[in-house]
Structures are given as structure tokens and as C-alpha cells.
Write a protein that holds these residues in place. Structure first.
Motif, short mmCIF file in Angstrom:
data_model
loop_
_atom_site.label_atom_id
_atom_site.label_comp_id
_atom_site.label_asym_id
_atom_site.label_seq_id
_atom_site.Cartn_x
_atom_site.Cartn_y
_atom_site.Cartn_z
N ASN A 118 -28.04 -17.32 54.30
CA ASN A 118 -28.27 -17.32 55.73
C ASN A 118 -27.03 -17.67 56.55
O ASN A 118 -27.15 -17.94 57.72
N ASP A 119 -25.86 -17.69 55.94
CA ASP A 119 -24.68 -18.16 56.66
C ASP A 119 -23.57 -17.13 56.70
O ASP A 119 -23.22 -16.54 55.68
N GLU A 120 -23.00 -16.95 57.89
CA GLU A 120 -21.77 -16.20 58.02
C GLU A 120 -20.67 -17.13 57.53
O GLU A 120 -20.67 -18.32 57.84
N LEU A 121 -19.74 -16.61 56.77
CA LEU A 121 -18.67 -17.44 56.22
C LEU A 121 -17.32 -16.89 56.64
O LEU A 121 -17.15 -15.69 56.83
N PHE A 122 -16.36 -17.79 56.78
CA PHE A 122 -15.00 -17.41 57.14
C PHE A 122 -14.13 -17.46 55.89
O PHE A 122 -14.31 -18.33 55.04
N PHE A 123 -13.18 -16.52 55.79
CA PHE A 123 -12.31 -16.44 54.62
C PHE A 123 -10.88 -16.19 55.07
O PHE A 123 -10.63 -15.37 55.96
N SER A 124 -9.96 -16.89 54.43
CA SER A 124 -8.54 -16.64 54.64
C SER A 124 -7.79 -17.13 53.41
O SER A 124 -8.33 -17.87 52.59
N VAL A 125 -6.55 -16.71 53.30
CA VAL A 125 -5.65 -17.18 52.24
C VAL A 125 -4.45 -17.78 52.95
O VAL A 125 -3.80 -17.10 53.75
N ALA A 126 -4.18 -19.04 52.68
CA ALA A 126 -3.10 -19.75 53.38
C ALA A 126 -1.79 -18.97 53.31
O ALA A 126 -1.40 -18.47 52.25
N ASN A 127 -1.15 -18.86 54.45
CA ASN A 127 0.16 -18.22 54.58
C ASN A 127 0.17 -16.74 54.18
O ASN A 127 1.19 -16.23 53.74
N HIS A 128 -0.96 -16.06 54.29
CA HIS A 128 -1.05 -14.65 53.95
C HIS A 128 -1.86 -13.90 55.00
O HIS A 128 -2.69 -14.47 55.68
N THR A 129 -1.60 -12.60 55.06
CA THR A 129 -2.37 -11.70 55.90
C THR A 129 -3.19 -10.80 54.99
O THR A 129 -2.69 -10.32 53.98
N LEU A 130 -4.44 -10.57 55.34
CA LEU A 130 -5.30 -9.65 54.61
C LEU A 130 -5.25 -8.30 55.31
O LEU A 130 -5.27 -8.22 56.54
N LYS A 131 -5.19 -7.23 54.54
CA LYS A 131 -5.11 -5.88 55.09
C LYS A 131 -6.25 -5.05 54.54
O LYS A 131 -6.53 -5.12 53.34
N THR A 132 -6.91 -4.26 55.41
CA THR A 132 -7.99 -3.40 54.92
C THR A 132 -7.46 -2.49 53.84
O THR A 132 -6.27 -2.17 53.79
N ASP A 133 -8.36 -2.04 52.96
CA ASP A 133 -7.93 -1.42 51.73
C ASP A 133 -7.90 0.09 51.70
O ASP A 133 -7.45 0.67 50.74
N ALA A 134 -8.42 0.79 52.68
CA ALA A 134 -8.60 2.22 52.47
C ALA A 134 -8.61 2.99 53.77
O ALA A 134 -8.48 2.43 54.84
N ILE A 135 -8.81 4.30 53.66
CA ILE A 135 -8.87 5.16 54.84
C ILE A 135 -10.29 5.30 55.37
O ILE A 135 -10.52 5.98 56.34
N TYR A 136 -11.25 4.65 54.72
CA TYR A 136 -12.64 4.76 55.13
C TYR A 136 -12.93 4.00 56.42
O TYR A 136 -13.91 4.26 57.09
N VAL A 137 -12.09 3.02 56.73
CA VAL A 137 -12.26 2.24 57.94
C VAL A 137 -10.94 2.22 58.69
O VAL A 137 -9.89 2.52 58.13
N LYS A 138 -10.99 1.87 59.97
CA LYS A 138 -9.76 1.74 60.74
C LYS A 138 -8.94 0.60 60.14
O LYS A 138 -9.44 -0.52 59.99
N LEU A 139 -7.71 0.91 59.77
CA LEU A 139 -6.86 -0.09 59.14
C LEU A 139 -6.54 -1.23 60.10
O LEU A 139 -6.28 -1.00 61.28
N PHE A 140 -6.59 -2.45 59.60
CA PHE A 140 -6.19 -3.59 60.40
C PHE A 140 -5.76 -4.71 59.47
O PHE A 140 -6.06 -4.72 58.28
N GLU A 141 -5.02 -5.63 60.04
CA GLU A 141 -4.60 -6.83 59.32
C GLU A 141 -5.16 -8.03 60.04
O GLU A 141 -5.31 -8.02 61.26
N THR A 142 -5.46 -9.08 59.28
CA THR A 142 -6.02 -10.29 59.88
C THR A 142 -5.64 -11.49 59.04
O THR A 142 -5.40 -11.37 57.84
N GLY A 143 -5.62 -12.64 59.66
CA GLY A 143 -5.40 -13.88 58.94
C GLY A 143 -6.70 -14.49 58.46
O GLY A 143 -6.76 -15.16 57.43
N THR A 144 -7.78 -14.24 59.20
CA THR A 144 -9.10 -14.79 58.87
C THR A 144 -10.15 -13.73 59.16
O THR A 144 -10.03 -12.99 60.13
N LEU A 145 -11.17 -13.67 58.33
CA LEU A 145 -12.27 -12.76 58.61
C LEU A 145 -13.59 -13.49 58.45
O LEU A 145 -13.67 -14.52 57.80
N VAL A 146 -14.60 -12.95 59.10
CA VAL A 146 -15.95 -13.49 58.97
C VAL A 146 -16.77 -12.45 58.22
O VAL A 146 -16.62 -11.25 58.44
N ILE A 147 -17.59 -12.93 57.29
CA ILE A 147 -18.41 -12.03 56.48
C ILE A 147 -19.86 -12.53 56.53
O ILE A 147 -20.13 -13.71 56.30
#
Length: 140
Positions: free
Chosen positions: A99-128
Motif C-alpha cells: 500500500n505504499d509508494e516508495l522512493f528510490f535513488s542511488v547516492a551520487n548517481h543519476t538513473l536513466k530510463t532504459d529504452a525507446i518505449y518511453v520518453k527518455l529521462f534522467e533523474t536522481g530520485t524516482l517514486v514507484i
């Protein structure tokens, strides 16, 4: 309460002979977020239904089944990923929490979307959100 029992990733790969829409990563790593309750999950639902309120908050959150160093019961148990410099890792994030939305990040790193299926973006933190999955590339 299916997500409060044993669980694991179910990964659907491209058809044989179909290339990935990205450079093949050095390693693919499922990262499954979950919850730990010190109570019978059915009792938690029963209480929420009787009160009309939300579900109780879990006693611990887990990554790949391990609660990590933030809880007294598991100071030595935590999920760790050893990475090699210059390598790219495909993180397959799965929110198995009830029942919880969770936040995810990796210290000192940027996460980048993986494919052409979605609009590419980079983020430091995401909510899932609960039940949601997403893939991100991590380059060390």
C-alpha cells in the motif's frame, strides 16, 4: 494479500532474435521492494475493513527480501550490489509493497530510463507505486 507472501520477479524478455532497444548492459539486477509485517496479513486487512481506514504501516521495508541496517533485527542483513567502474547495470525495479509508494535513488548517481518505449529521462530520485515496475540504467 498475494504480495505479502513469497514472491519473485517475472521478467518478459524480447522474442528470440529481437534485439534490445538499448546497448546490452553488463548485468541485469532485479530490485524488489517489499514490506515485512509482524502480524498476520489477513488480520491487517480485516482490521482495515472493520475500521474503514487504511492498512497499517508495515514493520519494515525490504529490498530483495532483506530489511537492511535500519532495523534492530537485521543490522547485518542488507541488499548490496557491487558494481564495476564504467559498467552499465539494468535495474529492474519492482514495488511489491502492499500500500505504499516508495522512493528510490542511488547516492551520487543519476538513473536513466532504459529504452525507446518511453520518453527518455534522467533523474536522481524516482517514486514507484504499489505493483508498479520500471527499468533504469545505472552507470558507475
Amino acid at each position: 494479500m498475494a504480495r505479502s507472501t513469497l514472491y519473485g520477479p517475472q521478467i518478459i524478455l524480447p522474442a528470440k532474435g529481437t534485439p534490445y532497444p538499448l546497448a546490452i548492459p553488463y548485468k541485469e539486477v532485479p530490485v524488489i521492494f517489499g514490506e515485512w509485517f509482524n502480524t498476520d496479513p489477513e488480520a491487517i486487512i480485516s482490521q482495515a475493513l472493520q475500521s474503514g481506514g487504511g492498512l497499517n504501516v508495515s514493520d519494515a521495508y525490504t529490498i530483495n527480501g532483506l530489511p537492511g541496517p535500519l532495523y534492530n533485527c537485521s543490522a547485518k542483513d542488507t541488499f548490496m550490489l557491487k558494481v564495476k567502474p564504467g559498467k552499465t547495470y539494468l535495474l529492474r525495479l519492482i514495488n511489491n509493497a502492499l500500500n505504499d509508494e516508495l522512493f528510490f535513488s542511488v547516492a551520487n548517481h543519476t538513473l536513466k530510463t532504459d529504452a525507446i518505449y518511453v520518453k527518455l529521462f534522467e533523474t536522481g530520485t524516482l517514486v514507484i507505486a504499489p505493483g508498479q515496475t520500471t527499468n533504469f540504467l545505472l552507470k558507475d
